[in-house]
Design a protein around this motif. Structure first.
Motif, PDB file in Angstrom:
ATOM      1  N   THR A  36      34.781 -12.714  51.081  1.00  0.00           N
ATOM      2  CA  THR A  36      33.850 -13.123  52.347  1.00  0.00           C
ATOM      3  C   THR A  36      32.932 -11.895  52.518  1.00  0.00           C
ATOM      4  O   THR A  36      31.613 -12.279  52.862  1.00  0.00           O
ATOM      5  N   LEU A  37      33.239 -10.567  52.514  1.00  0.00           N
ATOM      6  CA  LEU A  37      32.400  -9.707  53.063  1.00  0.00           C
ATOM      7  C   LEU A  37      31.496  -9.086  51.704  1.00  0.00           C
ATOM      8  O   LEU A  37      30.507  -8.219  52.057  1.00  0.00           O
ATOM      9  N   ASN A  38      31.700  -9.475  50.711  1.00  0.00           N
ATOM     10  CA  ASN A  38      30.797  -9.018  49.330  1.00  0.00           C
ATOM     11  C   ASN A  38      29.318  -9.437  49.612  1.00  0.00           C
ATOM     12  O   ASN A  38      28.437  -8.608  49.371  1.00  0.00           O
ATOM     13  N   PRO A  39      29.018 -10.660  50.203  1.00  0.00           N
ATOM     14  CA  PRO A  39      27.453 -10.856  50.646  1.00  0.00           C
ATOM     15  C   PRO A  39      27.073  -9.839  51.427  1.00  0.00           C
ATOM     16  O   PRO A  39      25.624  -9.562  51.436  1.00  0.00           O
ATOM     17  N   LEU A  40      27.622  -9.334  52.530  1.00  0.00           N
ATOM     18  CA  LEU A  40      27.036  -8.565  53.398  1.00  0.00           C
ATOM     19  C   LEU A  40      26.852  -6.948  52.728  1.00  0.00           C
ATOM     20  O   LEU A  40      25.825  -6.465  53.093  1.00  0.00           O
ATOM     21  N   VAL A  41      27.828  -6.658  51.986  1.00  0.00           N
ATOM     22  CA  VAL A  41      27.607  -5.271  51.185  1.00  0.00           C
ATOM     23  C   VAL A  41      26.431  -5.538  50.120  1.00  0.00           C
ATOM     24  O   VAL A  41      25.685  -4.770  50.007  1.00  0.00           O
ATOM     25  N   GLY A  42      26.359  -6.831  49.603  1.00  0.00           N
ATOM     26  CA  GLY A  42      25.364  -6.961  48.700  1.00  0.00           C
ATOM     27  C   GLY A  42      23.956  -7.085  49.197  1.00  0.00           C
ATOM     28  O   GLY A  42      22.935  -6.493  48.747  1.00  0.00           O
ATOM     29  N   TRP A  43      23.733  -7.429  50.296  1.00  0.00           N
ATOM     30  CA  TRP A  43      22.528  -7.425  51.394  1.00  0.00           C
ATOM     31  C   TRP A  43      22.247  -6.061  51.757  1.00  0.00           C
ATOM     32  O   TRP A  43      21.090  -5.659  51.549  1.00  0.00           O
ATOM     33  N   LEU A  44      23.205  -5.009  52.009  1.00  0.00           N
ATOM     34  CA  LEU A  44      22.801  -3.668  52.244  1.00  0.00           C
ATOM     35  C   LEU A  44      22.357  -3.051  51.071  1.00  0.00           C
ATOM     36  O   LEU A  44      21.431  -2.204  51.095  1.00  0.00           O
ATOM     37  N   GLU A  45      22.763  -3.438  49.819  1.00  0.00           N
ATOM     38  CA  GLU A  45      22.594  -2.864  48.715  1.00  0.00           C
ATOM     39  C   GLU A  45      21.123  -3.256  48.284  1.00  0.00           C
ATOM     40  O   GLU A  45      20.346  -2.503  47.723  1.00  0.00           O
ATOM     41  N   ARG A  46      20.749  -4.394  48.651  1.00  0.00           N
ATOM     42  CA  ARG A  46      19.449  -4.801  48.393  1.00  0.00           C
ATOM     43  C   ARG A  46      18.491  -4.166  49.394  1.00  0.00           C
ATOM     44  O   ARG A  46      17.214  -3.900  49.114  1.00  0.00           O
ATOM     45  N   LEU A  47      18.932  -3.475  50.418  1.00  0.00           N
ATOM     46  CA  LEU A  47      18.174  -2.566  51.162  1.00  0.00           C
ATOM     47  C   LEU A  47      18.209  -1.377  50.947  1.00  0.00           C
ATOM     48  O   LEU A  47      17.662  -0.183  51.754  1.00  0.00           O
ATOM     49  N   ARG A  51      26.209   1.096  47.342  1.00  0.00           N
ATOM     50  CA  ARG A  51      27.278   0.386  47.469  1.00  0.00           C
ATOM     51  C   ARG A  51      28.473   1.096  48.078  1.00  0.00           C
ATOM     52  O   ARG A  51      28.921   0.516  49.096  1.00  0.00           O
ATOM     53  N   ALA A  52      28.642   2.277  47.955  1.00  0.00           N
ATOM     54  CA  ALA A  52      29.746   2.946  48.394  1.00  0.00           C
ATOM     55  C   ALA A  52      29.454   3.213  50.100  1.00  0.00           C
ATOM     56  O   ALA A  52      30.336   2.949  50.905  1.00  0.00           O
ATOM     57  N   PHE A  53      28.114   3.369  50.396  1.00  0.00           N
ATOM     58  CA  PHE A  53      27.973   3.713  51.898  1.00  0.00           C
ATOM     59  C   PHE A  53      28.016   2.273  52.585  1.00  0.00           C
ATOM     60  O   PHE A  53      28.209   2.269  53.523  1.00  0.00           O
ATOM     61  N   GLY A  54      27.321   1.241  52.024  1.00  0.00           N
ATOM     62  CA  GLY A  54      27.305   0.030  52.444  1.00  0.00           C
ATOM     63  C   GLY A  54      28.899  -0.519  52.650  1.00  0.00           C
ATOM     64  O   GLY A  54      29.252  -1.007  53.679  1.00  0.00           O
ATOM     65  N   THR A  55      29.895  -0.378  51.760  1.00  0.00           N
ATOM     66  CA  THR A  55      31.260  -0.718  51.879  1.00  0.00           C
ATOM     67  C   THR A  55      31.833   0.036  52.960  1.00  0.00           C
ATOM     68  O   THR A  55      32.620  -0.384  53.881  1.00  0.00           O
ATOM     69  N   THR A  56      31.456   1.458  53.117  1.00  0.00           N
ATOM     70  CA  THR A  56      31.984   2.094  54.263  1.00  0.00           C
ATOM     71  C   THR A  56      31.456   1.781  55.644  1.00  0.00           C
ATOM     72  O   THR A  56      32.176   1.522  56.583  1.00  0.00           O
ATOM     73  N   ILE A  57      30.180   1.345  55.510  1.00  0.00           N
ATOM     74  CA  ILE A  57      29.713   0.871  56.830  1.00  0.00           C
ATOM     75  C   ILE A  57      30.354  -0.348  57.339  1.00  0.00           C
ATOM     76  O   ILE A  57      30.620  -0.857  58.361  1.00  0.00           O
ATOM     77  N   VAL A  58      30.512  -1.303  56.351  1.00  0.00           N
ATOM     78  CA  VAL A  58      31.063  -2.764  56.679  1.00  0.00           C
ATOM     79  C   VAL A  58      32.590  -2.638  57.275  1.00  0.00           C
ATOM     80  O   VAL A  58      32.686  -3.040  58.183  1.00  0.00           O
ATOM     81  N   THR A  59      33.203  -1.899  56.350  1.00  0.00           N
ATOM     82  CA  THR A  59      34.629  -1.709  56.861  1.00  0.00           C
ATOM     83  C   THR A  59      34.820  -1.013  58.218  1.00  0.00           C
ATOM     84  O   THR A  59      35.648  -1.393  59.070  1.00  0.00           O
ATOM     85  N   CYS A  60      34.128   0.095  58.397  1.00  0.00           N
ATOM     86  CA  CYS A  60      34.067   0.687  59.574  1.00  0.00           C
ATOM     87  C   CYS A  60      33.417  -0.450  60.796  1.00  0.00           C
ATOM     88  O   CYS A  60      34.282  -0.046  62.044  1.00  0.00           O
ATOM     89  N   ALA A  61      32.553  -0.913  60.533  1.00  0.00           N
ATOM     90  CA  ALA A  61      32.143  -1.673  61.745  1.00  0.00           C
ATOM     91  C   ALA A  61      33.052  -2.935  61.944  1.00  0.00           C
ATOM     92  O   ALA A  61      33.282  -3.025  63.279  1.00  0.00           O
ATOM     93  N   ILE A  62      33.819  -3.462  60.727  1.00  0.00           N
ATOM     94  CA  ILE A  62      34.665  -4.423  61.378  1.00  0.00           C
ATOM     95  C   ILE A  62      35.837  -3.755  62.303  1.00  0.00           C
ATOM     96  O   ILE A  62      36.506  -4.493  63.072  1.00  0.00           O
ATOM     97  N   LEU A  63      36.458  -2.644  61.552  1.00  0.00           N
ATOM     98  CA  LEU A  63      37.560  -1.855  62.351  1.00  0.00           C
ATOM     99  C   LEU A  63      36.902  -1.538  63.861  1.00  0.00           C
ATOM    100  O   LEU A  63      37.727  -1.549  64.774  1.00  0.00           O
ATOM    101  N   PHE A  64      35.777  -1.035  64.065  1.00  0.00           N
ATOM    102  CA  PHE A  64      35.485  -0.758  65.251  1.00  0.00           C
ATOM    103  C   PHE A  64      35.397  -2.092  66.019  1.00  0.00           C
ATOM    104  O   PHE A  64      35.891  -1.940  67.194  1.00  0.00           O
ATOM    105  N   GLY A  65      34.743  -3.203  65.551  1.00  0.00           N
ATOM    106  CA  GLY A  65      34.665  -4.522  66.478  1.00  0.00           C
ATOM    107  C   GLY A  65      36.189  -4.772  66.800  1.00  0.00           C
ATOM    108  O   GLY A  65      36.291  -5.246  68.054  1.00  0.00           O
TER     109      GLY A  65
END
Length: 356
Positions: A36-47, A51-65
């Motif tokens: 489910t979350l892989n497209p979001l990480v892929g979108w950050l990778e295209r920016l 990928r390591a930073f994008g994965t960390t950002i997505v995981t931390c954002a979900i935990l923070f939410g």
């Protein structure tokens, strides 16, 4: 001999699935969340974000939410927990009054049974003993501390599994398409087999992502509508009950029934008014029907193209096998099975049975 071997292999496979539930459930849940979350990480990778930073950002954002949401509603959950002793006393009085109302009927039944037993044994009739009440007003009590202790152990087990799922999702997102390349490599040297494997993995990916997106949209919408309805009806702790409703709605068919029963009990314990109970239950059923039958069924049909009977039977099977987790994971597992069966020779019968 072949039939006997097939039956034994099937029984052994089912036993292995049930025995390995504590390992398989977090594994499958982590894989689904990673899909489910892989497209979001892929979108950050295209920016141009690694990928390591994008994965960390997505995981931390979900935990923070999740932490922010828990902070907003933890007072309402605390209120529900604090009201458990009083709720237990109210339930005790309700059950006691119901038992006392039926006491005369139960006593007559026991008198008849005693007379028949004495007549068949050849003993003289004796006055029937007064039946021991199963629950009396003076001795009635509900051991709330047992519920709290059992719930605490269940909460600790849930938190440990949730921690494992978070780490698993993080590492799966970090690996990217590594496992996809490995599966394609293991498919064999044939180019046609590699193409079939890639096609199956792509369809599984799109189906699971679409299904999980549908779950996110429908459950958030149901929780929002439920909060508005319960708040308008005056039910206390409406936000907490709305979140519980959204989570239980992850279980098709059974979740809406459970939340309707729970809200009915909560409404009765709050006001002891049958009118409020009726309004709350009807509102819950109406919202679940609107979101579940109207929106979720339409989206599931477009995404998975499965018939309702196959979905219901799969829920019964996985619920029997893994309990609540089986009800949550049953539909995604059947979607994966259907996609694989459509592309593998010899499994066309399974694909036809599961399809529309």
């Amino acid at each position: 001999m072949r039939l006997a071997q097939t039956i034994l292999a099937t029984v052994a496979f089912l036993y292995a699935l049930q025995w390995g539930r504590d390992f398989l459930v977090p594994l499958l849940l982590g894989i689904l969340l990673a899909y489910t979350l892989n497209p979001l990480v892929g979108w950050l990778e295209r920016l141009h974000i690694r990928r390591a930073f994008g994965t960390t950002i997505v995981t931390c954002a979900i935990l923070f939410g999740m932490a922010v949401t828990a902070e907003k509603v933890h007072l309402e959950f605390s209120n529900i927990i604090e009201e458990l002793p009083e709720a237990g006393r109210k339930l005790s009085r309700l059950v006691a009054s119901t038992t006392n109302a039926k006491d005369s009927t139960l006593r007559r039944i026991q008198d008849v049974a005693t007379q028949i037993e004495q007549a068949t044994a050849g003993k003289p009739s004796a006055p029937a003993r007064k039946p021991v009440a199963l629950l009396t007003q003076e001795g009635s009590h509900i051991k709330v501390i047992d519920w709290v202790w059992a719930g605490s152990r269940g909460l600790l087990a849930f938190l440990s599994q949730a921690t494992m799922v978070v780490f698993l999702v993080f590492f799966l997102l970090l690996s990217g398409d590594t496992f996809k390349r490995k599966l394609v490599k293991l498919a064999g040297p044939s180019l046609s087999r590699k193409k079939v494997t890639v096609h199956i993995l792509d369809e599984i990916n799109s189906s699971i992502q679409g299904y999980m997106f549908m779950l996110l949209v429908t459950n958030v919408l149901l929780a929002l509508l439920m909060w508005l309805a319960l708040h308008a009806l005056g039910l206390e702790n409406a936000g907490a009950w709305a979140i519980v409703a959204g989570l239980l709605h992850l279980m098709p068919y059974f979740g809406p029934l459970l939340i309707a029963c729970a809200l009915g009990v909560a409404a009765y314990l709050q006001a002891e008014s049958l009118q409020l109970v009726l309004l709350v239950v009807l509102a819950s059923i109406a919202i679940a029907t609107l979101v579940g039958t109207g929106i979720a069924t339409w989206m599931t049909g477009r995404i998975a193209r499965m018939n309702a009977a196959a979905v219901f039977v799969s829920l019964l099977f996985w619920g029997w096998l893994w309990g609540v987790w089986g009800l949550l994971l049953g539909v995604p597992l059947v979607v994966i099975l259907k996609v694989v069966a459509e592309k593998v020779e010899g499994l066309e019968v399974v694909a036809e049975l599961l399809g529309e």
